[in-house]
Design a protein around this motif. Structure first.
Motif, PDB file in Angstrom:
ATOM      1  N   CYS A  39      20.800   3.457  34.963  1.00 27.16           N
ATOM      2  CA  CYS A  39      21.869   4.380  34.587  1.00 27.16           C
ATOM      3  C   CYS A  39      23.189   3.826  35.110  1.00 27.16           C
ATOM      4  CB  CYS A  39      21.601   5.802  35.085  1.00 27.16           C
ATOM      5  SG  CYS A  39      21.390   5.977  36.856  1.00 27.16           S
ATOM      6  N   GLN A  58      17.371   9.958  39.137  1.00 35.68           N
ATOM      7  CA  GLN A  58      18.541  10.060  38.270  1.00 35.68           C
ATOM      8  C   GLN A  58      19.203  11.435  38.410  1.00 35.68           C
ATOM      9  OE1 GLN A  58      19.195   8.334  34.092  1.00 35.68           O
ATOM     10  NE2 GLN A  58      18.297  10.342  33.694  1.00 35.68           N
ATOM     11  N   PRO A 101      23.418   8.902  31.726  1.00 32.42           N
ATOM     12  CA  PRO A 101      21.992   8.900  32.044  1.00 32.42           C
ATOM     13  C   PRO A 101      21.148   8.107  31.061  1.00 32.42           C
ATOM     14  CG  PRO A 101      22.599  10.968  31.026  1.00 32.42           C
ATOM     15  CD  PRO A 101      23.876  10.186  31.209  1.00 32.42           C
ATOM     16  N   THR A 130      28.006  14.583  32.785  1.00 32.67           N
ATOM     17  CA  THR A 130      26.942  14.610  33.765  1.00 32.67           C
ATOM     18  C   THR A 130      25.680  15.168  33.165  1.00 32.67           C
ATOM     19  OG1 THR A 130      27.698  16.737  34.581  1.00 32.67           O
ATOM     20  CG2 THR A 130      28.485  14.786  35.756  1.00 32.67           C
ATOM     21  N   LEU A 160      26.976   4.643  36.749  1.00 30.88           N
ATOM     22  CA  LEU A 160      27.679   5.620  37.569  1.00 30.88           C
ATOM     23  C   LEU A 160      29.172   5.392  37.555  1.00 30.88           C
ATOM     24  CD1 LEU A 160      24.761   5.614  38.724  1.00 30.88           C
ATOM     25  CD2 LEU A 160      25.771   6.165  40.911  1.00 30.88           C
ATOM     26  N   LEU A 191      21.264  11.559  41.568  1.00 30.97           N
ATOM     27  CA  LEU A 191      22.529  10.846  41.387  1.00 30.97           C
ATOM     28  C   LEU A 191      23.512  11.680  40.567  1.00 30.97           C
ATOM     29  CD1 LEU A 191      21.113   7.287  40.649  1.00 30.97           C
ATOM     30  CD2 LEU A 191      22.342   8.006  42.707  1.00 30.97           C
ATOM     31  N   ALA A 192      23.035  12.335  39.522  1.00 28.39           N
ATOM     32  CA  ALA A 192      23.894  13.140  38.649  1.00 28.39           C
ATOM     33  C   ALA A 192      24.497  14.319  39.395  1.00 28.39           C
ATOM     34  CB  ALA A 192      23.112  13.629  37.443  1.00 28.39           C
ATOM     35  N   ILE A 227      27.428  10.317  35.633  1.00 30.39           N
ATOM     36  CA  ILE A 227      26.562   9.225  35.193  1.00 30.39           C
ATOM     37  C   ILE A 227      26.439   9.224  33.673  1.00 30.39           C
ATOM     38  CG2 ILE A 227      25.213   9.374  37.320  1.00 30.39           C
ATOM     39  CD1 ILE A 227      22.861  10.395  35.595  1.00 30.39           C
TER      40      ILE A 227
END
Length: 75
Positions: free
Chosen positions: A62, A34, A45, A74, A64, A37-38, A43
């Motif tokens: 999560c 995660q 989360p 974020t 996106l 990705l952030a 995102i």
């Protein structure tokens, strides 16, 4: 997955929106994914993982937004 809510149409209503579900051996690994990705997109989360009884590992979901001016905060 009984313990995870259904994906709502609003979560993927526009191009650039996605729902990502991570399956990992443990919560630490899922949260590390995660964080990766952030670092690359906005995102919403997850704050916890879920575990399916009788199944190995954990899951984390999560949301996106790949738009440059995404409304999500974020992590």
């Amino acid at each position: 997955m009984p313990c995870t809510r259904q994906i709502n149409e609003a979560h993927v209503a526009l191009p650039g929106l996605a729902v990502v579900e991570v399956a990992a051996a443990d919560a630490e690994t899922a949260f590390a994914i995660q964080e990766l990705l952030a670092a690359r997109c906005a995102i919403a989360p997850a704050d916890r993982t879920t575990r399916e009884p009788g199944e190995p590992g954990v899951r984390l979901r999560c949301f996106l937004d790949l738009h440059p001016t995404a409304p999500f905060a974020t992590a």
